[in-house]
Motif scaffolding. Structure first.
Motif, PDB file in Angstrom:
ATOM      1  N   GLN A 295      -8.720  -4.345 129.911  1.00 31.58           N
ATOM      2  CA  GLN A 295      -9.481  -5.172 128.977  1.00 31.58           C
ATOM      3  C   GLN A 295      -9.994  -6.661 130.341  1.00 31.58           C
ATOM      4  OE1 GLN A 295      -6.669  -4.021 127.619  1.00 31.58           O
ATOM      5  NE2 GLN A 295      -6.829  -2.860 125.963  1.00 31.58           N
ATOM      6  N   ASP A 296     -10.074  -7.238 129.978  1.00 32.42           N
ATOM      7  CA  ASP A 296     -10.825  -8.612 130.624  1.00 32.42           C
ATOM      8  C   ASP A 296      -9.484  -9.586 131.066  1.00 32.42           C
ATOM      9  OD1 ASP A 296     -10.668  -9.773 128.632  1.00 32.42           O
ATOM     10  OD2 ASP A 296     -12.199 -11.240 129.343  1.00 32.42           O
ATOM     11  N   SER A 297      -8.638  -8.780 130.313  1.00 36.72           N
ATOM     12  CA  SER A 297      -7.202 -10.284 129.848  1.00 36.72           C
ATOM     13  C   SER A 297      -5.938  -8.906 129.286  1.00 36.72           C
ATOM     14  CB  SER A 297      -7.474 -11.121 129.085  1.00 36.72           C
ATOM     15  OG  SER A 297      -6.021 -12.060 128.886  1.00 36.72           O
ATOM     16  N   PRO A 298      -5.117  -9.201 129.244  1.00 37.50           N
ATOM     17  CA  PRO A 298      -3.730  -8.395 128.499  1.00 37.50           C
ATOM     18  C   PRO A 298      -3.293  -9.022 126.835  1.00 37.50           C
ATOM     19  CG  PRO A 298      -2.833  -9.838 130.687  1.00 37.50           C
ATOM     20  CD  PRO A 298      -4.670  -9.958 130.423  1.00 37.50           C
ATOM     21  N   ARG A 299      -3.989 -10.168 127.204  1.00 38.13           N
ATOM     22  CA  ARG A 299      -3.849 -10.327 125.125  1.00 38.13           C
ATOM     23  C   ARG A 299      -4.937  -9.641 124.560  1.00 38.13           C
ATOM     24  NH1 ARG A 299      -5.552 -16.412 124.695  1.00 38.13           N
ATOM     25  NH2 ARG A 299      -5.310 -16.115 123.200  1.00 38.13           N
ATOM     26  N   ARG A 300      -5.592  -8.260 125.198  1.00 37.06           N
ATOM     27  CA  ARG A 300      -6.943  -8.432 124.457  1.00 37.06           C
ATOM     28  C   ARG A 300      -6.089  -7.277 124.282  1.00 37.06           C
ATOM     29  NH1 ARG A 300      -9.553 -11.997 124.337  1.00 37.06           N
ATOM     30  NH2 ARG A 300     -10.717 -13.086 126.533  1.00 37.06           N
TER      31      ARG A 300
ATOM     32  N   ASN B 292      -6.095  -7.117 136.026  1.00 35.11           N
ATOM     33  CA  ASN B 292      -7.392  -6.509 134.702  1.00 35.11           C
ATOM     34  C   ASN B 292      -8.079  -5.537 135.192  1.00 35.11           C
ATOM     35  OD1 ASN B 292      -6.090  -8.440 133.474  1.00 35.11           O
ATOM     36  ND2 ASN B 292      -7.091 -10.096 134.096  1.00 35.11           N
ATOM     37  N   ARG B 293      -9.105  -5.124 134.332  1.00 37.02           N
ATOM     38  CA  ARG B 293      -9.779  -4.390 133.709  1.00 37.02           C
ATOM     39  C   ARG B 293      -9.758  -2.856 135.249  1.00 37.02           C
ATOM     40  NH1 ARG B 293     -14.965  -6.453 131.130  1.00 37.02           N
ATOM     41  NH2 ARG B 293     -14.488  -9.106 131.153  1.00 37.02           N
TER      42      ARG B 293
END
Lengths: 252, 638
Positions: free
Chosen positions: B65-70, B187-188
């Motif tokens: 994802q674009d951020s670990p928060r997702r 990320n990504r």
């Protein structure tokens, strides 16, 4: 559910090859769409048609498709997430549109969110803001029992209201100043409301605010567009809380 | 080969403490010489990366994802279990251990489950310290609710978004370490190969999803926290990006895949509305605290508005069949019961594939505002998707693929059979047996990440010299070439069918023949049809664009290619396991009342599959399961 009528829609979509390539609007037709399609499922249909005709599909960010991961990010007819109250793009359904509608689809637009491709932007600036202090510095292990510190229910509820934020970026995309104040304040307010977060509250607000500005986000001038666009209903009262915390930090 | 889980022996309540003492340590000054790769940043990976970074290891963390928060941990709604016994209702570590073993239909290791129950209490404390806003009562104490398969209230929650709050807690700890420089975040990136040097895991190769570049990274140990594989059914409650790819690449490099046939079908999801549908949405099990499941007793009532059907004409089938657990029967049992009613022609909604989840009694008893406070966001989500108001009309629900209990085989240290490869969270097979209880996935992810791997990885690293292998090693060069070659092959086929068409077809086969009910015959159908579909895929798939750019079509093609191989292994495992247990229900093996019939004499083992090469049959290895503290018994919730 018995409704089998389908819609045909005209989509005007921002296409851009890469961060430095010029972008432009392209027009597509979405056919055979029912009111039960989600907005992204409607785009899936268009992309299937594009792939079959050998054209490159529209690139857009999405993942959970249930409104919680914060990955989806499209400006629909000028409004981030499409304007249905408390709704992400992935939870927007086509029953909100009519047969024959023309829909404009664009990426988030903010200096701090450069475009990767088509509708996909780089939101790592939000991670950078959290890294500046959006945490309590507790170690793994060696913490007290969960009930050792009582937290009055109103405080816990207030913190939870702030913690609803999914970090999608709609607030900055909606703001005429491209400010990330709603995002930043939600984390500041959540942690400032809880006893665990108080020890570092002053440092946190200073560092996060400074970092927000360094990332290229503007400041808040009370337009409240952020709150209107927020798919989780995060309230601008948290910005007021951030401002109070900031003033307190200057005095400390 | 008989596999050894390397479980500590002796009195169960001392096993983890004793093992922790026996593990070797890496001294603080030496920790910084070691590098650890963490693939996936959900509850398990995020918590582990933060904790290992804090201990002083150099951590490289990767997520697609674009951020670990997702990470998809974020979508978990209902809650997290812990044996705190705050409500004084009879809970204990032993009871949580017992419930989990029984809930898993006696197909999990005792020592692993004990450890999970033991550290469950630390998790709640940890999350509170991070500022996770758990629900509190008016006195300021933490609140609890009930979940399926338990008769105590041990579930902690944050409205209907507990997973989100726990993940953001782990993400905040991870962010602190990124700032401190102990964790470098990538990320990504999608992992597309495991690099094994002289039989030891030493790194990964991944694709930079933005630039398309194939990149390699070397480390002293590799951890996979890459989640589950139920997107093999195409429609599931998983996120669109969830795949078996990382685990499958590790399998093809020699890691054993354990119990792939143990898949969880969650009883309460919003029914499918059409063929275009891209995913199914779960409605939290917590709703069954206050909602009652029913279908009409009489088929002639099916067309009626539910409010026109009087109470005596409703079949509250869970309360009827399982009076002591009622609507809080475990997931596998509740799902099969829903299917049974629909198969009997009494399902509601389009296609007769639905049961009612009715809140009217609770609203009468507690008031709409209380129900709104407990589940408001879930009712809102239901209305957005279905355009129906759950307060006014019962929700319609149908089971959907949700979680995978199976995963890569690991020993008690969470280490796979490849030295240096560790597997955490849903990606491993370890604690849920053949069925996971509600609110236990969050518990396992955080237990593995915060409180298990920080100890057990030290025991391994203490035995290896740091930094012996770099990406200059020929294995890395070969890995990059292989991954590039694979992408080019996908791009060059230029056939006529889209990736989504293949994935829908595979999902249809899996759901039809290997879903809630499986038979020898249906599985043999799949064992013929899946290889044929795979063959067609490699001749006729159309993938647009190039490898050197952000190309979601190529990403999906790679994931689908892996599912087309993995689906066959899942069916093979289901075919070999001639018994019914938990989420694995073989129609040939059931009692007269339709309950699952285990065969402990022949199948009380973990089945772990070894890859033997393309086109060759994988080899089955067994790890016998020993039950010394819980007696093997027919699982009853009646």
């Amino acid at each position: 559910m018995s409704d089998h009528k389908t819609m045909t829609l005209t989509l005007i979509v921002w296409r851009q090859k890469g961060p430095n390539a010029p972008g432009k609007f392209e027009t597509y037709t979405a056919k055979g769409i029912t009111e039960h399609h989600s907005f992204l499922e409607m785009l899936d249909v268009v992309n299937e048609d594009l792939i079959k005709s050998g054209k490159e599909p529209i690139v857009f960010d999405h993942d959970c498709r249930e409104g919680i991961c914060g990955m989806c990010s499209q400006v629909i007819n000028g409004v981030p997430h499409g304007g249905q109250e408390r709704t992400t793009v992935c939870q927007l359904h086509m029953r909100k549109f009519k047969d024959g509608d023309t829909i404009y689809i664009e990426p988030w637009r903010a200096k701090a969110f450069p475009i990767h491709k088509d509708l996909v932007v780089d939101r790592s600036a939000y991670d950078t803001i959290i890294q500046a202090g959006g945490y309590t510095s507790c170690h793994t292990g060696g913490v007290p029992d969960g009930n050792a510190v009582l937290i009055p229910k109103p405080d816990a509820d207030y913190a939870m209201d702030a913690a609803e934020c999914i970090g999608c970026g709609a607030c900055a995309a909606a703001c005429p100043n491209s400010s990330a104040m709603l995002f930043t304040s939600a984390k500041v307010a959540q942690l400032a409301a809880l006893p665990q977060g108080k020890a570092e509250a002053a440092e946190r607000v200073k560092n996060m605010l400074e970092t927000m500005q360094e990332c290229g986000f503007g400041n808040c001038s009370n337009h409240y567009e952020c709150q209107a666009a927020c798919p989780k209903g995060v309230n601008v009262k948290f910005i007021a809380k951030l401002n109070r915390e900031y003033l307190k930090s200057l005095a400390s | 080969m008989i596999l050894d889980g390397k479980c500590p022996t002796g009195p169960i309540e001392k096993t983890w403490d004793k093992h922790r003492f026996d593990l070797k340590l890496v001294n603080p000054a030496n920790k910084r010489k070691y590098t650890v790769i963490m693939v996936g940043t959900g509850l398990a990976g995020g918590a582990a990366a933060a904790s290992l970074g804090e201990l002083g290891y150099n951590v490289m963390a990767f997520c697609y994802q674009d951020s670990p928060r997702r990470a998809h941990s974020i979508a978990a709604q209902g809650g997290i279990n812990a044996a705190k016994n705050y409500p004084n209702d009879g809970d204990s570590i032993y009871r949580l251990f017992y419930d989990t073993i029984k809930g898993g239909d006696f197909r999990a290791r005792e020592a692993d489950v004990w450890r999970l129950a033991q550290v469950s209490n630390n998790i709640i404390d940890q999350c509170v310290a991070q500022g996770v806003p758990f629900a509190r009562d008016y006195s300021g104490y933490l609140d609890n609710r009930s979940f399926g398969g338990a008769q105590v209230s041990r579930t902690f929650y944050a409205r209907g978004q507990t997973g989100q709050q726990l993940l953001l807690g782990a993400y905040s700890a991870l962010s602190r370490q990124i700032k401190a420089g102990t964790v470098k975040m990538y990320n990504r990136r999608e992992m597309l190969d495991l690099v094994v040097v002289d039989g030891v895991a030493k790194g990964i190769t991944c694709r930079n999803l933005i630039t398309g570049e194939i990149e390699s990274y070397a480390a002293d140990a590799v951890c996979l926290a890459t989640g589950g594989y139920v997107n093999v059914f195409y429609l599931s409650t998983n996120a669109m990006g969830c795949s078996v790819t990382a685990n499958w690449k590790a399998y093809k490099k020699g890691a054993f895949f354990a119990n792939p046939c143990y898949t969880q079908i969650h009883p309460t999801c919003i029914p499918q509305a059409g063929d275009y549908q891209s995913k199914l949405t779960l409605m939290s099990e917590s709703l069954r605290n206050d909602g009652r499941c029913w279908v009409p007793k009489k088929k002639e009532d099916l067309g009626k508005h539910p409010s026109e059907i009087p109470d005596e004409d409703r079949d509250y089938y869970l309360e009827r069949k399982y009076p002591s657990f009622g609507n809080l029967a475990p997931r596998d049992i509740a799902s099969r019961a829903a299917k049974e009613q629909c198969d009997d022609g009494r399902g509601v909604g389009p296609g007769g594939r639905g049961v009612y989840l009715d809140f009217s009694d609770s609203i009468k008893r507690l008031g709409e505002s209380t129900i709104r406070e407990r589940y408001g966001n879930l009712f809102e989500m239901y209305e957005k998707i279905t355009d129906e108001n759950g307060y006014k009309r019962p929700m319609r629900m149908y089971p959907a693929p949700h979680y995978s209990m199976g995963g890569l085989w690991v020993d008690y240290n969470l280490q796979s059979n490849i030295p240096g490869l560790f597997v955490l969270g849903e990606a491993n097979f370890s604690v849920h047996g053949a069925n996971r209880l509600g609110a236990s996935a969050l518990m396992q992810g955080l237990a593995d990440g915060y409180f298990v791997i920080p100890y057990t990885i030290g025991g391994y690293l203490a035995t290896v010299k740091p930094g012996t292998v770099t990406t200059a090693n020929p294995e890395f060069k070969k890995s990059v070439e292989d991954v590039n070659g694979y992408a080019n092959k996908l791009l060059s086929i230029n056939g006529k069918k889209t990736v989504a068409e293949f994935m829908r077809e595979l999902g249809g086969l899996m759901w039809e023949n290997c879903g809630m009910a499986r038979s020898k015959e249906s599985l043999e159908t799949n064992l013929k049809k899946i290889p044929a579909l795979r063959e067609e895929f490699w001749k006729n798939v159309k993938v647009t664009g190039t490898g050197a750019e952000l190309n979601q079509d190529l990403e999906n093609a790679g994931r689908t290619a892996d599912f087309l191989e993995f689906g066959e292994l899942l069916c093979r495992d289901a075919h070999h396991r001639e018994e019914s247990c938990g989420g694995h229900f073989r129609v040939e093996h059931q009692y007269e009342d339709g309950e699952a019939m285990r065969d402990d004499a022949n199948f009380c083992y973990v089945g772990a599959w070894e890859y033997k090469g393309d086109g060759k049959e994988p080899e089955l290895h067994k790890e016998p399961l020993k039950f010394e503290n819980v007696h093997l018994a027919v699982r009853s919730y009646k």
